[in-house]
Design a protein around this motif. Structure first.
Motif, PDB file in Angstrom:
ATOM      1  N   GLU A 182       0.829  -1.202   0.000  1.00 35.14           N
ATOM      2  CA  GLU A 182       0.000   0.000   0.000  1.00 35.14           C
ATOM      3  C   GLU A 182       0.868   1.259   0.000  1.00 35.14           C
ATOM      4  O   GLU A 182       0.590   2.226  -0.720  1.00 35.14           O
ATOM      5  CB  GLU A 182      -0.923  -0.013   1.218  1.00 35.14           C
ATOM      6  CG  GLU A 182      -2.048   0.982   1.165  1.00 35.14           C
ATOM      7  CD  GLU A 182      -2.992   0.876   2.348  1.00 35.14           C
ATOM      8  OE1 GLU A 182      -3.869   1.748   2.469  1.00 35.14           O
ATOM      9  OE2 GLU A 182      -2.843  -0.066   3.157  1.00 35.14           O
ATOM     10  N   LEU A 183       1.951   1.238   0.772  1.00 35.83           N
ATOM     11  CA  LEU A 183       2.820   2.409   0.826  1.00 35.83           C
ATOM     12  C   LEU A 183       3.472   2.682  -0.522  1.00 35.83           C
ATOM     13  O   LEU A 183       3.682   3.840  -0.909  1.00 35.83           O
ATOM     14  CB  LEU A 183       3.901   2.206   1.891  1.00 35.83           C
ATOM     15  CG  LEU A 183       4.875   3.371   2.095  1.00 35.83           C
ATOM     16  CD1 LEU A 183       4.136   4.649   2.459  1.00 35.83           C
ATOM     17  CD2 LEU A 183       5.902   3.015   3.156  1.00 35.83           C
ATOM     18  N   ARG A 184       3.755   1.635  -1.277  1.00 43.22           N
ATOM     19  CA  ARG A 184       4.397   1.834  -2.573  1.00 43.22           C
ATOM     20  C   ARG A 184       3.471   2.577  -3.542  1.00 43.22           C
ATOM     21  O   ARG A 184       3.948   3.209  -4.486  1.00 43.22           O
ATOM     22  CB  ARG A 184       4.834   0.496  -3.162  1.00 43.22           C
ATOM     23  CG  ARG A 184       5.953  -0.147  -2.375  1.00 43.22           C
ATOM     24  CD  ARG A 184       6.614  -1.282  -3.119  1.00 43.22           C
ATOM     25  NE  ARG A 184       7.528  -0.777  -4.134  1.00 43.22           N
ATOM     26  CZ  ARG A 184       8.523  -1.499  -4.647  1.00 43.22           C
ATOM     27  NH1 ARG A 184       8.726  -2.737  -4.240  1.00 43.22           N
ATOM     28  NH2 ARG A 184       9.301  -1.000  -5.573  1.00 43.22           N
ATOM     29  N   LEU A 185       2.164   2.536  -3.291  1.00 43.07           N
ATOM     30  CA  LEU A 185       1.253   3.336  -4.109  1.00 43.07           C
ATOM     31  C   LEU A 185       1.592   4.815  -3.985  1.00 43.07           C
ATOM     32  O   LEU A 185       1.519   5.568  -4.959  1.00 43.07           O
ATOM     33  CB  LEU A 185      -0.198   3.097  -3.675  1.00 43.07           C
ATOM     34  CG  LEU A 185      -0.777   1.707  -3.893  1.00 43.07           C
ATOM     35  CD1 LEU A 185      -2.216   1.661  -3.383  1.00 43.07           C
ATOM     36  CD2 LEU A 185      -0.724   1.306  -5.359  1.00 43.07           C
ATOM     37  N   ALA A 186       1.946   5.238  -2.781  1.00 47.37           N
ATOM     38  CA  ALA A 186       2.317   6.641  -2.577  1.00 47.37           C
ATOM     39  C   ALA A 186       3.636   6.947  -3.266  1.00 47.37           C
ATOM     40  O   ALA A 186       3.796   7.990  -3.912  1.00 47.37           O
ATOM     41  CB  ALA A 186       2.421   6.946  -1.086  1.00 47.37           C
ATOM     42  N   PHE A 187       4.595   6.043  -3.155  1.00 47.08           N
ATOM     43  CA  PHE A 187       5.918   6.294  -3.716  1.00 47.08           C
ATOM     44  C   PHE A 187       5.873   6.413  -5.243  1.00 47.08           C
ATOM     45  O   PHE A 187       6.708   7.092  -5.833  1.00 47.08           O
ATOM     46  CB  PHE A 187       6.879   5.185  -3.307  1.00 47.08           C
ATOM     47  CG  PHE A 187       7.308   5.253  -1.858  1.00 47.08           C
ATOM     48  CD1 PHE A 187       6.855   6.263  -1.029  1.00 47.08           C
ATOM     49  CD2 PHE A 187       8.160   4.306  -1.328  1.00 47.08           C
ATOM     50  CE1 PHE A 187       7.237   6.331   0.300  1.00 47.08           C
ATOM     51  CE2 PHE A 187       8.561   4.361  -0.014  1.00 47.08           C
ATOM     52  CZ  PHE A 187       8.103   5.380   0.812  1.00 47.08           C
ATOM     53  N   HIS A 188       4.904   5.739  -5.887  1.00 47.32           N
ATOM     54  CA  HIS A 188       4.822   5.800  -7.341  1.00 47.32           C
ATOM     55  C   HIS A 188       4.386   7.176  -7.849  1.00 47.32           C
ATOM     56  O   HIS A 188       4.529   7.467  -9.047  1.00 47.32           O
ATOM     57  CB  HIS A 188       3.863   4.732  -7.873  1.00 47.32           C
ATOM     58  CG  HIS A 188       4.392   3.337  -7.730  1.00 47.32           C
ATOM     59  ND1 HIS A 188       5.682   2.991  -8.049  1.00 47.32           N
ATOM     60  CD2 HIS A 188       3.794   2.198  -7.297  1.00 47.32           C
ATOM     61  CE1 HIS A 188       5.866   1.698  -7.812  1.00 47.32           C
ATOM     62  NE2 HIS A 188       4.745   1.207  -7.358  1.00 47.32           N
ATOM     63  N   LEU A 189       3.863   8.020  -6.969  1.00 48.38           N
ATOM     64  CA  LEU A 189       3.469   9.369  -7.365  1.00 48.38           C
ATOM     65  C   LEU A 189       4.551  10.407  -7.066  1.00 48.38           C
ATOM     66  O   LEU A 189       4.364  11.591  -7.324  1.00 48.38           O
ATOM     67  CB  LEU A 189       2.167   9.774  -6.664  1.00 48.38           C
ATOM     68  CG  LEU A 189       0.906   9.036  -7.119  1.00 48.38           C
ATOM     69  CD1 LEU A 189      -0.312   9.553  -6.366  1.00 48.38           C
ATOM     70  CD2 LEU A 189       0.685   9.199  -8.622  1.00 48.38           C
ATOM     71  N   VAL A 190       5.674   9.939  -6.514  1.00 50.53           N
ATOM     72  CA  VAL A 190       6.766  10.852  -6.181  1.00 50.53           C
ATOM     73  C   VAL A 190       7.676  11.003  -7.389  1.00 50.53           C
ATOM     74  O   VAL A 190       8.131  10.015  -7.972  1.00 50.53           O
ATOM     75  CB  VAL A 190       7.567  10.323  -4.970  1.00 50.53           C
ATOM     76  CG1 VAL A 190       8.790  11.188  -4.726  1.00 50.53           C
ATOM     77  CG2 VAL A 190       6.672  10.304  -3.728  1.00 50.53           C
ATOM     78  N   GLU A 191       7.953  12.242  -7.782  1.00 50.52           N
ATOM     79  CA  GLU A 191       8.690  12.496  -9.011  1.00 50.52           C
ATOM     80  C   GLU A 191      10.199  12.338  -8.857  1.00 50.52           C
ATOM     81  O   GLU A 191      10.911  12.142  -9.846  1.00 50.52           O
ATOM     82  CB  GLU A 191       8.377  13.912  -9.517  1.00 50.52           C
ATOM     83  CG  GLU A 191       6.937  14.079  -9.980  1.00 50.52           C
ATOM     84  CD  GLU A 191       6.666  15.479 -10.489  1.00 50.52           C
ATOM     85  OE1 GLU A 191       7.243  16.432  -9.918  1.00 50.52           O
ATOM     86  OE2 GLU A 191       5.888  15.623 -11.441  1.00 50.52           O
ATOM     87  N   ASP A 192      10.726  12.431  -7.643  1.00 50.47           N
ATOM     88  CA  ASP A 192      12.174  12.380  -7.434  1.00 50.47           C
ATOM     89  C   ASP A 192      12.506  11.252  -6.461  1.00 50.47           C
ATOM     90  O   ASP A 192      12.719  11.490  -5.263  1.00 50.47           O
ATOM     91  CB  ASP A 192      12.669  13.724  -6.891  1.00 50.47           C
ATOM     92  CG  ASP A 192      14.192  13.801  -6.831  1.00 50.47           C
ATOM     93  OD1 ASP A 192      14.850  12.785  -7.119  1.00 50.47           O
ATOM     94  OD2 ASP A 192      14.714  14.878  -6.487  1.00 50.47           O
ATOM     95  N   PRO A 193      12.539   9.993  -6.943  1.00 49.01           N
ATOM     96  CA  PRO A 193      12.794   8.865  -6.035  1.00 49.01           C
ATOM     97  C   PRO A 193      14.169   8.920  -5.380  1.00 49.01           C
ATOM     98  O   PRO A 193      14.348   8.416  -4.273  1.00 49.01           O
ATOM     99  CB  PRO A 193      12.643   7.636  -6.937  1.00 49.01           C
ATOM    100  CG  PRO A 193      12.829   8.139  -8.328  1.00 49.01           C
ATOM    101  CD  PRO A 193      12.305   9.546  -8.325  1.00 49.01           C
TER     102      PRO A 193
END
Length: 242
Positions: A167-178
């Motif tokens: 579930e947390l990775r859903l948030a990370f996929h919207l982050v533009e600068d990993p």
């Protein structure tokens, strides 16, 4: 007894279908976690069912399982979408992480600890950094925390946190600068590992508490800015994928 056995025989078809649905849900969960289906994506029953060679009923059961895990959302007359988290969702996920991960470290007992998998995750992160593979670094970071939880040797805890991390990775996929998001935590993972190698679980727990608090602040800052830029609705779901 014969009557009860006859009833069980009638359920054999359900068992087979459920098993297949669980396997399909495992595949989709992994694909969602990898970003193959970004947040906000509408999942086509025909396309996915055809690609996997499964029936519509089996696929719908898999969708139901993943909806229960909060990875998908069903919208009436619109279809099934990969869920887009709210800031409140992210904050709740981190509360859960702090409760579980810190409790795992606190309850480890006497050293030495089985740390090979944690070491491998740190090495994986170092390799990804050298290759400028920032998404790979994020994956290595998840592997580190998954293996940290696995130190509890609890199948129930592993299952709970598998869903939380997905579930947390859903948030990370919207982050533009990993890179900005993940790079600072490689050093912190190494520090937690070193504390556990020294048998100092109290220090490892302290490091982990600070780590999770800082990570929450960083993720919420970036995520709030990113979500705030998006249109609340379009043809792909309640919030469009980037």
């Amino acid at each position: 007894m014969a009557e009860q056995l006859a009833g069980l025989a009638d359920d054999r078809a359900l068992l087979g279908r459920t098993s297949t649905a669980e396997r399909v849900s495992d595949i989709l969960r992994s694909r969602i976690a990898e970003g193959y289906f970004p947040p906000g994506t509408r999942l086509s029953e025909d396309s996915i069912g055809g690609a996997l060679g499964v029936s519509r009923n089996t696929l719908r059961e898999a969708f139901r399982l993943l909806t229960h895990e909060r990875l998908l959302v069903h919208e009436l007359n619109r279809g099934v979408f990969v869920r887009v988290l709210t800031v409140q969702d992210v904050e709740d996920i981190y509360r859960t992480r702090a409760l579980v991960e810190c409790a795992v470290v606190r309850g480890l007992g006497e050293p030495p600890y089985a740390l090979d998998a944690l070491r491998a995750a740190v090495t994986e992160g170092q390799t990804a950094t050298l290759e400028n593979d920032w998404k790979g670094l994020g994956t290595a970071n998840f592997h580190f925390h998954r293996e940290l939880v696995a130190l509890a040797e609890s199948a129930r805890t592993d299952e709970l946190m598998r869903s939380v991390f997905a579930e947390l990775r859903l948030a990370f996929h919207l982050v533009e600068d990993p890179r900005r998001l993940h790079e600072p935590y490689l050093r912190r993972n190494r520090q937690i590992l070193q504390a556990l190698e020294a048998g100092d679980r109290a220090e490892a727990e302290r490091l982990l508490e600070v780590y999770l608090a800082d990570s929450l602040e960083r993720v919420v800052e970036v995520y709030r800015r990113r979500v705030g830029e998006e249109s609340p609705h379009d043809d792909r779901g309640p919030l469009a994928a980037p």
